[in-house]
Design an enzyme around this catalytic site. Sequence first.
Site, PDB file in Angstrom:
ATOM      1  N   ASP A   1      -7.293  -4.438   7.902  1.00 22.18           N
ATOM      2  CA  ASP A   1      -6.491  -3.687   6.888  1.00 22.18           C
ATOM      3  C   ASP A   1      -6.132  -4.952   6.059  1.00 22.18           C
ATOM      4  O   ASP A   1      -6.372  -6.150   6.386  1.00 22.18           O
ATOM      5  CB  ASP A   1      -5.167  -3.294   7.741  1.00 22.18           C
ATOM      6  CG  ASP A   1      -3.995  -2.674   6.818  1.00 22.18           C
ATOM      7  OD1 ASP A   1      -4.447  -2.189   5.893  1.00 22.18           O
ATOM      8  OD2 ASP A   1      -2.883  -3.021   7.141  1.00 22.18           O
TER       9      ASP A   1
ATOM     10  N   PHE B   1       4.727   4.379 -14.232  1.00 28.11           N
ATOM     11  CA  PHE B   1       3.581   4.060 -14.330  1.00 28.11           C
ATOM     12  C   PHE B   1       2.543   4.984 -13.816  1.00 28.11           C
ATOM     13  O   PHE B   1       2.973   5.905 -12.959  1.00 28.11           O
ATOM     14  CB  PHE B   1       3.669   2.804 -13.135  1.00 28.11           C
ATOM     15  CG  PHE B   1       2.240   2.245 -12.989  1.00 28.11           C
ATOM     16  CD1 PHE B   1       1.590   1.354 -13.769  1.00 28.11           C
ATOM     17  CD2 PHE B   1       1.575   2.826 -12.002  1.00 28.11           C
ATOM     18  CE1 PHE B   1       0.218   0.798 -13.502  1.00 28.11           C
ATOM     19  CE2 PHE B   1       0.226   2.239 -11.544  1.00 28.11           C
ATOM     20  CZ  PHE B   1      -0.522   1.299 -12.480  1.00 28.11           C
TER      21      PHE B   1
ATOM     22  N   THR C   1      -8.189  -0.463   2.970  1.00 28.87           N
ATOM     23  CA  THR C   1      -6.546  -0.518   2.753  1.00 28.87           C
ATOM     24  C   THR C   1      -6.213   0.800   2.054  1.00 28.87           C
ATOM     25  O   THR C   1      -6.969   1.361   1.246  1.00 28.87           O
ATOM     26  CB  THR C   1      -6.254  -1.649   1.716  1.00 28.87           C
ATOM     27  OG1 THR C   1      -4.825  -1.758   1.534  1.00 28.87           O
ATOM     28  CG2 THR C   1      -7.097  -1.857   0.602  1.00 28.87           C
TER      29      THR C   1
ATOM     30  N   LYS D   1     -10.221   5.896   7.201  1.00 28.51           N
ATOM     31  CA  LYS D   1     -10.712   4.382   7.901  1.00 28.51           C
ATOM     32  C   LYS D   1     -11.220   4.472   9.392  1.00 28.51           C
ATOM     33  O   LYS D   1     -12.510   4.160   9.419  1.00 28.51           O
ATOM     34  CB  LYS D   1      -9.468   3.686   8.173  1.00 28.51           C
ATOM     35  CG  LYS D   1      -8.580   3.308   7.161  1.00 28.51           C
ATOM     36  CD  LYS D   1      -7.326   2.412   7.421  1.00 28.51           C
ATOM     37  CE  LYS D   1      -6.371   1.882   6.112  1.00 28.51           C
ATOM     38  NZ  LYS D   1      -5.255   1.011   6.440  1.00 28.51           N
TER      39      LYS D   1
ATOM     40  N   ASP E   1      -2.293  -3.762  11.562  1.00 29.52           N
ATOM     41  CA  ASP E   1      -0.868  -3.799  11.870  1.00 29.52           C
ATOM     42  C   ASP E   1      -0.067  -2.723  11.996  1.00 29.52           C
ATOM     43  O   ASP E   1       1.188  -2.810  12.314  1.00 29.52           O
ATOM     44  CB  ASP E   1      -0.214  -5.124  11.581  1.00 29.52           C
ATOM     45  CG  ASP E   1       0.129  -4.792   9.934  1.00 29.52           C
ATOM     46  OD1 ASP E   1      -0.701  -4.069   9.320  1.00 29.52           O
ATOM     47  OD2 ASP E   1       0.830  -5.277   9.401  1.00 29.52           O
TER      48      ASP E   1
ATOM     49  N   ASP F   1      -3.530   2.213  10.828  1.00 27.41           N
ATOM     50  CA  ASP F   1      -4.493   1.401  11.348  1.00 27.41           C
ATOM     51  C   ASP F   1      -4.702   2.264  12.606  1.00 27.41           C
ATOM     52  O   ASP F   1      -5.915   1.577  13.162  1.00 27.41           O
ATOM     53  CB  ASP F   1      -4.117   0.100  11.315  1.00 27.41           C
ATOM     54  CG  ASP F   1      -4.105  -0.611   9.833  1.00 27.41           C
ATOM     55  OD1 ASP F   1      -4.550   0.044   9.017  1.00 27.41           O
ATOM     56  OD2 ASP F   1      -3.110  -1.599   9.904  1.00 27.41           O
TER      57      ASP F   1
END
Length: 1067
Positions: free
Chosen positions: A420, A549, A683, A787, A808, A812
């Site tokens: 990660d 944004f 990530t 992932k 962490d 994950d």
Amino acid sequence: MTVAECSAFPSDSRILQRTVLPKLCDSITSDTRTVYIANKFPQHGHYIPQRFADNRIISSKYTIWNFIPKNLFEQFRRIANFYFLIIFLVQVSPDTPTSPITSGLPLFFVITVTAIKQGYEDWLRHKADNEVNGAPVFVVRSGSLVQTRSKNIRVGDIVRVAKDETFPADLVLLSSDRAEGTCHITTTSLDGETNLKTHYSVPETAVSQSVSRLESLQAVVECQQPEADLYRFVGRITVTQQGEEIVRPLGPENLLLRGARLKNTKEIFGVAVYTGMESKMALNYKCKSQKRSAVEKSMNTFLIIYLGILLFEAILSTILKYAWQAENKWDEPFYNQKTDQERNSSQILKFISDFLAFLVLYNFIIPISLYVTVEMQKFLGSFFIGWDLDLYHEESDQKAQVNTSDLNEELGQVEYVFTDKTGTLTENEMQFRECSINGIKYQEINGKLIPEGMTEDSPDGANKEEELFLKAVSLCHTVQISYDQTDGPGDPFSHANGFSPQMEYYASSPDEKALVEATKRMGVTFIGSCLFNSCVSARRYKLLHVLEFDADRRRMSVILQKPSGEKVLFTKGAESAVLPYSTSGEIDKTRVHVDEFALKGLRTLVVACRHFSADEYQEVDRRLHEARTALQQREERLVEVFNFIEKDLELLGATGVEDKLQDKVQETIESLRLAGIKVWVLTGDKHETAVSVSLSCGHFHRTMNILELVKQKSDSECAEQLRRLARRYNTSAHPFCETPKDHVIQHGLVVDGASLSLALREHEKLFMEVCKNCSAVLCCRMAPLQKAKVVRLLKTSPEKPITLAIGDGANDVSMIQEAHVGIGIMGKEGRQAVRNSDYAIARFKFLAKLLLVHGHFYYIRIATLVQYFFYKNVCFITPQFLYQFFCFVYLTLYNICFTSLPILVYSLFEQLVHPHVLQSKPALYRYRDPSAAHTMFGNWTFGTLVFTVMVITVTLKLALETHFWTWMNHFVTWGSIAFYFIFSLFYGGIIWPFLHTQDMYFVFVQLLSSGSAWFAIFIIVITCLFPDVIKKVFYRHLIHRTVKHPLQLTLIMSGLTMRCILTGRIF
């Protein structure tokens, strides 16, 4: 020095709630759930309440009721345990040469020790679950606020969550302490993003800010059934007011996910819609499965091979017995006359009985003590990781921990590391480093902006360009402020002449927070509705519009009204999104400075402004209002208006912000690369952020050719892009078909989550081909389950590489559980990753020693242990095969007492190479094949002589292979031989009343009283070990000339040219 911004957005600048609800069939399938807020069910008798999961999180594997049957089932699925169970059942029959205790007792010991170890590890998981499930929460019940435990929350309960607390379930936001019903949260533990997100309640429930008003609320939530997608939620809420039903749509902006944390908001109330294992966080957990190491798999392979040898020896011995007894004098000697029943028994049954007898006699070729020793070696060896002071983090007072010891040797075979980014490679801290203003580079020194080439002692005095630049940076953002006081922030101007130390910034991106904090250090402080300068009074700027944004524009803007009434636009964004729209300012110089910042690994933003006349602003305001209130094609119309506004810009400058990496991350990644390990970064962060961090941490090199598979819209487009990337690789790798391999351009691949889904759907093989040809791979905008899919993709590829995942956060957990080895970082994102990992460390830099030193040692030790056990048992069973002598006491104690301790201590302390050398020479990680040794070679005294030679030989063999001697090695090596002699003298020197036979009485004393016996022992032991000594001398004198490095000589002399039993590869 000027300026300020209203902290409360005007109504026209906030995200508008849609007032037109599409048909339910368009957004919600028929498979929906209905949630009655505060569990106020309909009163008519036909209603049947739906059943929902409770709010317990379960990461454990066993319960008190299924532990024994489930654990026994899993253990006897192992070939070895099932084999020893069959041997034990055969020994239970009355006509066997050995006692069933010889197999039953070790088997019971193995099963018991393994069950205790696995039970203890699962108890730790239960303990962690109980902490989460027993956490105190507040819910609204019966008109009052009641404290209960998290596990007692039910779907439909109204839950109160206070500032900095995590949400105990997936909640639909009903109200907050803010009048507009908004709240701010961080989802760091879910998707790795540290930015602040704003969530909204519908207007009809936002006014219910007290328990009494919530109790009187009549509302129903209809939403889709639970799904794992963190970013998708479709539902509607029906609120009954004065007999009228008001229907509002619900989306992801209304849902507060379990595991997220409330920020900058005193408290919120929400209704639980998904609880426990049905929450989105839990659905992204991968189902727990039993991980098996390569050692265990190789042991099963060797078990089958040796089982074949055992069956061959048993069948051959049975045939030879009947060949021997073909003559009557040997079939029925005078001292062993047969009974009538024996003479008349079936020959087939006699053959089977004799075969089983030989099978039981020779079954020691497959040592059950091997499994006992392996379990003890793994369990005891795991303590060395926790005791290693190099893996201790003093700042947080955290040491490495081992959650499962079954995978120690896997640490020495890793080929792919999946990591990660946020919180694993970085510290989650942004720091302002440099900026460019009007074509001049500046650095921050002690809270001052100092032009490049000048010192801190240079004359002060900011020019107009600097003031305007700092003003733009201080105002162009969506930062929120918390004053940490019970009565709310109050009047911001009350802080103007003396800042409260409790003031804290919360931003929608980590860059914004770093920039606002930097301008504060430079004397321009944003305090919610103003900017304050230590020399000039505060001034208020009115916020008129926010141009949010988005990933396509890659910029954001604010429109402000100055105290003088003038309207101004401030814009910031990526250089490619701002510089083309700039018409004035130092454009060329700023572009050069931005490139220089990027080469340093800094995250860059370009800042510009535009001044509006009264007529221009009226046109802008009208267009924005029309676009934001449009019911059709709202997003497209907003983009068109934004582009109309953000043009003819005056360039002010650029900023360079550093995403602070953890200590020694770059060195760790480089060490792993030199060790032959490929590193993939997975990530949930944005594309630009992820690439910037990859460059700064050394995952991507500046000279690397970056390939991109991003923003793919269809399968055909994705396939074409993959083929284009493959062609680019082939062209650059072999431009003239004569390019030296050392000079081939390295490639890095960037993939986003949406493109990955398309690539894995129908083009998996092509995608894998591109990935394997890249030196580094970066996957961004990844959902947790994506992932795990990437890890599984590599794990199940034809090469079957050993994979390791490290992270962490809760996002994950899936990849940690999917990989062969999962490592949790004890970071700032909770303990979910640590609880579900196999190992836990405090910092990413500790991964280098964990793999290069501990992994290397564990691999060498366990491989030697397995080979040595089969070696000494072949030595043990060969005399049995030749002479068929047996005493069940010696048969049992050979592996349990006489020869077990030396190899156990060896497997705990052996160091083929010093740890500092392994860390300084990462390439040695690839030279990890242990030495292999396979030296194969009527009365009780002769049998005892053979057995004595065997015990001494196998013990001295291990002594020859030991490179690192400790006092424990000496004690158990020579002590084991001494114990054998002492035991044999004691056992054979006394008539034991509880033994049925006294075959060994006085035999050992008689043996040792013979000088020829001592001479035979000495000669035979030397003869057996002489080939090993010759081999070592041969390698020392004849092969060292071909070795380039002295460390390789040490490895080769230990037999590294032999085939490794675990991987079947030759290094």
